[in-house]
Write a protein that holds these residues in place. Structure first.
Motif, mmCIF file in Angstrom:
data_model
loop_
_atom_site.group_PDB
_atom_site.id
_atom_site.type_symbol
_atom_site.label_atom_id
_atom_site.label_comp_id
_atom_site.label_asym_id
_atom_site.label_seq_id
_atom_site.Cartn_x
_atom_site.Cartn_y
_atom_site.Cartn_z
ATOM 1 N N UNK A 6 0.807 -1.213 0.000
ATOM 2 C CA UNK A 6 0.000 0.000 0.000
ATOM 3 C C UNK A 6 0.842 1.267 0.000
ATOM 4 N N UNK A 7 2.158 1.146 0.002
ATOM 5 C CA UNK A 7 3.039 2.303 0.086
ATOM 6 C C UNK A 7 3.339 2.935 -1.262
ATOM 7 N N UNK A 8 2.835 2.372 -2.332
ATOM 8 C CA UNK A 8 3.071 2.946 -3.651
ATOM 9 C C UNK A 8 2.349 4.285 -3.769
ATOM 10 N N UNK A 9 2.945 5.176 -4.577
ATOM 11 C CA UNK A 9 2.327 6.478 -4.797
ATOM 12 C C UNK A 9 1.092 6.379 -5.679
ATOM 13 N N UNK A 10 1.048 5.361 -6.551
ATOM 14 C CA UNK A 10 -0.065 5.190 -7.476
ATOM 15 C C UNK A 10 -0.576 3.760 -7.392
ATOM 16 N N UNK A 11 -1.872 3.597 -7.487
ATOM 17 C CA UNK A 11 -2.466 2.266 -7.494
ATOM 18 C C UNK A 11 -2.216 1.600 -8.838
ATOM 19 N N UNK A 12 -2.062 0.292 -8.813
ATOM 20 C CA UNK A 12 -1.856 -0.480 -10.040
ATOM 21 C C UNK A 12 -3.183 -1.069 -10.484
ATOM 22 N N UNK A 39 2.965 5.498 -13.015
ATOM 23 C CA UNK A 39 4.425 5.605 -13.109
ATOM 24 C C UNK A 39 5.124 4.391 -13.693
ATOM 25 N N UNK A 40 4.412 3.291 -13.942
ATOM 26 C CA UNK A 40 5.092 2.101 -14.450
ATOM 27 C C UNK A 40 4.160 1.003 -14.900
ATOM 28 N N UNK A 41 4.786 -0.081 -15.387
ATOM 29 C CA UNK A 41 4.050 -1.246 -15.879
ATOM 30 C C UNK A 41 4.832 -2.511 -15.552
ATOM 31 N N UNK A 42 4.123 -3.626 -15.531
ATOM 32 C CA UNK A 42 4.739 -4.941 -15.565
ATOM 33 C C UNK A 42 4.364 -5.538 -16.912
ATOM 34 N N UNK A 43 5.391 -5.992 -17.650
ATOM 35 C CA UNK A 43 5.168 -6.503 -19.000
ATOM 36 C C UNK A 43 5.807 -7.876 -19.127
ATOM 37 N N UNK A 44 5.049 -8.843 -19.616
ATOM 38 C CA UNK A 44 5.562 -10.181 -19.879
ATOM 39 C C UNK A 44 6.047 -10.231 -21.320
ATOM 40 N N UNK A 45 7.313 -10.625 -21.518
ATOM 41 C CA UNK A 45 7.913 -10.706 -22.855
ATOM 42 C C UNK A 45 8.599 -12.054 -23.024
ATOM 43 N N UNK A 46 8.926 -12.401 -24.275
ATOM 44 C CA UNK A 46 9.563 -13.683 -24.567
ATOM 45 C C UNK A 46 11.065 -13.660 -24.325
ATOM 46 N N UNK A 72 7.459 6.095 -23.339
ATOM 47 C CA UNK A 72 8.887 5.845 -23.347
ATOM 48 C C UNK A 72 9.204 5.339 -21.945
ATOM 49 N N UNK A 73 9.808 4.146 -21.866
ATOM 50 C CA UNK A 73 10.025 3.489 -20.577
ATOM 51 C C UNK A 73 11.470 3.072 -20.390
ATOM 52 N N UNK A 74 11.819 2.838 -19.126
ATOM 53 C CA UNK A 74 13.124 2.286 -18.772
ATOM 54 C C UNK A 74 12.904 0.994 -18.005
ATOM 55 N N UNK A 75 13.642 -0.061 -18.381
ATOM 56 C CA UNK A 75 13.541 -1.346 -17.692
ATOM 57 C C UNK A 75 14.239 -1.235 -16.339
ATOM 58 N N UNK A 76 13.483 -1.495 -15.260
ATOM 59 C CA UNK A 76 14.034 -1.464 -13.902
ATOM 60 C C UNK A 76 14.421 -2.850 -13.418
ATOM 61 N N UNK A 77 13.702 -3.863 -13.904
ATOM 62 C CA UNK A 77 14.031 -5.245 -13.532
ATOM 63 C C UNK A 77 13.521 -6.197 -14.606
ATOM 64 N N UNK A 78 14.158 -7.356 -14.666
ATOM 65 C CA UNK A 78 13.786 -8.404 -15.618
ATOM 66 C C UNK A 78 13.961 -9.734 -14.901
ATOM 67 N N UNK A 87 9.031 -7.952 -16.982
ATOM 68 C CA UNK A 87 9.741 -6.677 -16.874
ATOM 69 C C UNK A 87 8.996 -5.753 -15.931
ATOM 70 N N UNK A 88 9.735 -5.061 -15.106
ATOM 71 C CA UNK A 88 9.207 -3.937 -14.350
ATOM 72 C C UNK A 88 9.770 -2.690 -15.008
ATOM 73 N N UNK A 89 8.918 -1.839 -15.529
ATOM 74 C CA UNK A 89 9.401 -0.651 -16.244
ATOM 75 C C UNK A 89 8.852 0.622 -15.611
ATOM 76 N N UNK A 90 9.661 1.659 -15.675
ATOM 77 C CA UNK A 90 9.277 2.980 -15.240
ATOM 78 C C UNK A 90 8.850 3.777 -16.464
ATOM 79 N N UNK A 91 7.701 4.408 -16.404
ATOM 80 C CA UNK A 91 7.248 5.254 -17.510
ATOM 81 C C UNK A 91 7.935 6.608 -17.360
ATOM 82 N N UNK A 92 8.868 6.897 -18.278
ATOM 83 C CA UNK A 92 9.601 8.157 -18.246
ATOM 84 C C UNK A 92 8.802 9.276 -18.897
#
Length: 96
Positions: A6-12, A39-46, A72-78, A87-92
């Motif tokens: 619950x500590x996120x700034x934005x709900x997913x 502020x971000x997304x989780x994306x499943x990729x191959x 335009x996003x930056x990959x924070x984790x894979x 992928x956890x990405x930050x929306x820049x």
């Protein structure tokens, strides 16, 4: 005290929707957007993506009443996930 989730700034929002991804080399491929926040997304990729990679994404709406969401996003984790990678990405930037 709030729970960690619950500590996120934005709900997913759980979306589980196809997303078009273009990497910095101009390669375009498909993924599945699992969740989305302001502020971000989780994306499943191959394929595995390097942390710090820049991606352009296009999330097409299910209705013609709304334009696609282009970012335009930056990959924070894979992380490995089943037969692919999550992928956890930050929306820049939200682009046109």
């Amino acid at each position: 005290m709030r729970e960690y989730s619950e500590k996120r700034d934005f709900h997913r929002m759980q979306v589980n929707t196809d997303i078009e991804i273009t990497d910095s080399n101009g390669n375009t491929f498909a993924g599945v957007c699992r969740d989305l926040s302001a502020s971000g997304m989780q994306i499943l990729v191959a394929q595995r993506m390097a942390v710090g990679s820049e991606l352009r994404t296009t999330l097409h709406p299910t209705s013609d009443k709304f334009p696609p969401l282009e970012t335009l996003c930056e990959v924070l984790r894979c992380e490995p996930e089943g037969d692919g990678f999550l992928l956890g990405v930050n929306i820049a930037e939200v682009t046109d």
